[in-house]
Write an enzyme that holds these catalytic residues in place. Structure first.
Site, mmCIF file in Angstrom:
data_model
loop_
_atom_site.group_PDB
_atom_site.id
_atom_site.type_symbol
_atom_site.label_atom_id
_atom_site.label_comp_id
_atom_site.label_asym_id
_atom_site.label_seq_id
_atom_site.Cartn_x
_atom_site.Cartn_y
_atom_site.Cartn_z
ATOM 1 N N GLY A 124 0.832 -1.205 0.000
ATOM 2 C CA GLY A 124 0.000 0.000 0.000
ATOM 3 C C GLY A 124 0.862 1.248 0.000
ATOM 4 O O GLY A 124 2.016 1.229 -0.439
ATOM 5 N N GLU A 148 5.573 -3.286 1.078
ATOM 6 C CA GLU A 148 5.664 -3.107 -0.379
ATOM 7 C C GLU A 148 4.959 -1.800 -0.710
ATOM 8 O O GLU A 148 3.729 -1.750 -0.749
ATOM 9 C CB GLU A 148 4.972 -4.283 -1.090
ATOM 10 C CG GLU A 148 5.654 -5.624 -0.894
ATOM 11 C CD GLU A 148 6.900 -5.772 -1.740
ATOM 12 O OE1 GLU A 148 7.018 -5.069 -2.772
ATOM 13 O OE2 GLU A 148 7.761 -6.586 -1.370
ATOM 14 N N CYS A 189 1.957 0.480 -9.197
ATOM 15 C CA CYS A 189 3.009 0.991 -8.305
ATOM 16 C C CYS A 189 4.341 1.184 -9.014
ATOM 17 O O CYS A 189 5.104 2.069 -8.658
ATOM 18 C CB CYS A 189 3.183 0.059 -7.113
ATOM 19 S SG CYS A 189 3.546 -1.626 -7.605
HETATM 20 P P1 NAD Z 1 -3.417 2.306 1.178
HETATM 21 O O1 NAD Z 1 -2.137 2.368 1.921
HETATM 22 O O2 NAD Z 1 -4.364 3.427 1.282
HETATM 23 O O3 NAD Z 1 -4.270 1.003 1.618
HETATM 24 C C1 NAD Z 1 -3.710 -0.289 1.617
HETATM 25 C C2 NAD Z 1 -4.443 -1.160 2.613
HETATM 26 O O4 NAD Z 1 -4.311 -0.607 3.912
HETATM 27 C C3 NAD Z 1 -5.936 -1.323 2.365
HETATM 28 O O5 NAD Z 1 -6.273 -2.678 2.543
HETATM 29 C C4 NAD Z 1 -6.570 -0.458 3.436
HETATM 30 O O6 NAD Z 1 -7.813 -0.963 3.886
HETATM 31 C C5 NAD Z 1 -5.565 -0.531 4.554
HETATM 32 N N1 NAD Z 1 -5.601 0.666 5.395
HETATM 33 C C6 NAD Z 1 -5.964 1.919 5.051
HETATM 34 N N2 NAD Z 1 -5.850 2.751 6.105
HETATM 35 C C7 NAD Z 1 -5.408 2.013 7.132
HETATM 36 C C8 NAD Z 1 -5.086 2.299 8.492
HETATM 37 N N3 NAD Z 1 -5.203 3.522 8.978
HETATM 38 N N4 NAD Z 1 -4.650 1.288 9.264
HETATM 39 C C9 NAD Z 1 -4.499 0.052 8.767
HETATM 40 N N5 NAD Z 1 -4.777 -0.279 7.477
HETATM 41 C C10 NAD Z 1 -5.234 0.686 6.682
HETATM 42 O O7 NAD Z 1 -2.997 2.032 -0.321
HETATM 43 P P2 NAD Z 1 -3.921 1.971 -1.601
HETATM 44 O O8 NAD Z 1 -4.467 3.334 -1.871
HETATM 45 O O9 NAD Z 1 -4.875 0.839 -1.509
HETATM 46 O O10 NAD Z 1 -2.841 1.596 -2.723
HETATM 47 C C11 NAD Z 1 -2.053 2.554 -3.343
HETATM 48 C C12 NAD Z 1 -0.644 2.552 -2.838
HETATM 49 O O11 NAD Z 1 -0.126 1.244 -2.820
HETATM 50 C C13 NAD Z 1 0.273 3.340 -3.744
HETATM 51 O O12 NAD Z 1 1.172 4.091 -2.966
HETATM 52 C C14 NAD Z 1 1.018 2.265 -4.508
HETATM 53 O O13 NAD Z 1 2.268 2.651 -5.002
HETATM 54 C C15 NAD Z 1 1.140 1.199 -3.479
HETATM 55 N N6 NAD Z 1 1.320 -0.089 -4.099
HETATM 56 C C16 NAD Z 1 2.502 -0.744 -3.934
HETATM 57 C C17 NAD Z 1 2.701 -1.964 -4.565
HETATM 58 C C18 NAD Z 1 3.975 -2.754 -4.418
HETATM 59 O O14 NAD Z 1 3.954 -3.920 -4.755
HETATM 60 N N7 NAD Z 1 5.043 -2.181 -3.929
HETATM 61 C C19 NAD Z 1 1.694 -2.500 -5.341
HETATM 62 C C20 NAD Z 1 0.508 -1.795 -5.482
HETATM 63 C C21 NAD Z 1 0.318 -0.592 -4.855
#
Ligand code: NAD
Length: 477
Positions: free
Chosen positions: A211, A233, A265
């Site tokens: 995320g 990640e 990402c």
């Molecule tokens: P995000 O960090 O908003 O959410 C990811 C997960 O965290 C979700 O399941 C969400 O429910 C949970 N979450 C949200 N707030 C939370 C909190 N306060 N406490 C605990 N969990 C919480 O990310 P997103 O918007 O879903 O995805 C986009 C991001 O992910 C971008 O920055 C992207 O680059 C990154 N990403 C990285 C990869 C990789 O493999 N490195 C792959 C895809 C996306």
């Protein structure tokens, strides 16, 4: 929120799995059940791991249609793109793990120093226990199941928490996974921030989070309280340095940037252009028109932005410079056409934050050195791309740029090679996975030493330390 723990198999510890329940406190009960099952070590034998990998493969093969429909509903993904980027990538990980599982699980004998002989020493990968996998919405299936492949192969139980922003995919996963995998040790727990918060407060043997950087800090803080190891990640701004304005270069860049509507990402976040920028922009436009026609936002192979919030965020970025291609938006369908910008404000959100959408800023730089300095002055990205045929530039780029992956001329392709580790460095994450890297990441690499007491060879080093013993210790150690 929904909990899916239906259990078609006999219960190893006698008490039945708790039924599906909407109350958050049930999470504790479900986790308790899963932990007790995991403690019986049912996930450890090679046969069990191989069988579960086969079951996962079967689920993907038999239920492809349901997953593709869900991905289309969540993100407007075209069936072709969704199949290879969400399903085939995972099937290839499963296939790779199945072929190498025995070899990965093997222990390795190590040489014992003379002072300790006779003895046997070995290194053996052991399961960690129960792994929590939290995923994002952009590849909502792949980024749940690829870490799960690593968790199963390494002999762990796992709980999956998919993103609430891809609810259709989350729902199908929660429905299907317990029908195929052993529900005593694998569960899907759906929900948003509250659910994630409750999950993070529980005890885990590893937390595997994909995320954004902001939530990663919350995850790392929660993990630190229980000294739980994490894999993070994350994302960031992956640059593409371009000194070759050919059409194949433009096509590869446009493909990598606009696939999944830029919500990838490792998509090139921005271009650092050396040389003829006009020619590069013209060819990027040509490539986009070739892929998605004259009206990309209505093209069936072009997806949509995940939510109104992200749509508005992206539209806000269009003011940060000159739009030289695309720029069309449709708030009703959450579509933004593939867009190229130049003369961008380097202090704007467009150039300060991860774009994560179909906007490609092209920044002109005077030299290759200036491009390297531009990258070095910013947080380390998940990937850094160089579009150049020059072996000299490739070698300097690979030597000087710090990024999760260095790729010459084939952005995104690094993701689908299971033998390459996938992960970030610095701000783009910690730890990597795919193939053996995922297996090792979710294993304890354990030392084991075995020595007999029948011949007491150690007596030569016990106190009192006489002159003769000191001589022996000096020689042996
Ligand atoms: P995000 O960090 O908003 O959410 C990811 C997960 O965290 C979700 O399941 C969400 O429910 C949970 N979450 C949200 N707030 C939370 C909190 N306060 N406490 C605990 N969990 C919480 O990310 P997103 O918007 O879903 O995805 C986009 C991001 O992910 C971008 O920055 C992207 O680059 C990154 N990403 C990285 C990869 C990789 O493999 N490195 C792959 C895809 C996306």
């Amino acid at each position: 929120m929904g909990l899916f723990t239906s259990n078609p198999l006999p219960d190893p510890v006698g008490d039945a799995a708790p039924p599906v329940d909407e109350h958050p406190s049930r999470i504790t009960e479900v986790l308790g059940h899963l932990r007790r099952s995991a403690d019986t070590r049912i996930t450890h034998p090679r046969r069990f791991r191989a069988q579960q990998l086969r079951a996962l493969e079967k689920m993907l093969a038999e239920r492809t249609g349901e997953f593709l429909d869900a991905l289309a509903e969540d993100l407007g993904k075209s069936a072709t793109e969704a199949k290879f980027s969400e399903i085939d990538v995972v099937r290839s990980e499963i296939d790779h793990a199945q072929r190498h599982l025995s070899e990965w699980m093997d222990s390795t004998a190590v040489k014992v120093p003379l002072a300790l002989q006779p003895a046997m020493a070995k290194v053996e990968p052991r399961p960690l226990g129960v792994v929590l996998i939290i995923g994002p919405w952009n590849y909502p299936l792949q980024l749940m199941l690829a870490p799960l492949v690593a968790a199963i192969a390494a002999g762990n139980a796992a709980v999956l928490k998919p993103s609430e922003l891809a609810p259709a995919t989350s729902g199908v996963l929660a429905k299907l996974l317990p029908m195929y995998l052993d529900a005593r040790v694998y569960a899907v727990i759906e929900g948003g921030v509250d659910t994630a918060t409750e999950l993070l407060a529980a005890r885990w043997d590893h937390i595997f989070f994909t995320g954004g950087q902001q939530v990663a800090r919350v995850v790392a803080e929660a993990a630190a309280k229980q000294l739980t190891p994490t894999t993070l990640e994350l994302g960031g701004k992956s640059p593409a340095v371009v000194d070759n304005q050919s059409l194949p270069t433009a096509k590869r860049l446009a493909y990598a940037k606009f696939m999944n509507t830029g919500q990838t990402c490792v998509a090139p976040d921005y271009v650092l252009s050396i040389g003829d920028t006009d020619a590069l922009i013209a060819r990027l436009g040509q490539a986009i028109a070739g892929f998605y026609g004259k009206d990309p936002i209505n093209h069936p192979d072009y997806g949509r932005i995940v939510s109104r919030k992200h749509f508005d965020r992206l539209v806000g970025m269009l003011d940060s410079g000159e739009v030289v291609h695309g720029g069309d938006c449709d708030a009703d369908t959450l579509r933004i056409a593939p867009t190229i910008m130049r003369q961008v404000d380097l202090d704007s959100k467009l150039m300060q934050e991860e774009i994560f959408g179909p906007i490609l800023p092209v920044v002109e730089v005077a030299s290759f050195d200036e491009a390297l300095e531009f990258i070095a002055a910013r947080p380390s990205p998940l990937a850094a791309y160089l579009m150049s045929e020059s072996p000299r530039l490739q070698s300097i780029f690979s030597d000087r740029v710090r990024a999760g992956a260095i790729v010459h001329n084939a952005p995104l392709a690094q993701m689908v090679i299971p033998s390459l580790p996938f992960g970030g460095v610095g701000a783009s994450g910690m730890g990597s996975y795919h193939g053996k890297y995922g297996f090792d990441r979710l294993s304890q690499i354990r030392s084991e030493l075995s020595k007999t007491t029948v011949i007491d060879t150690l007596s030569a080093i016990y106190p009192p330390y006489t002159w003769a013993k000191r001589k022996i210790i000096d020689r042996l150690l």
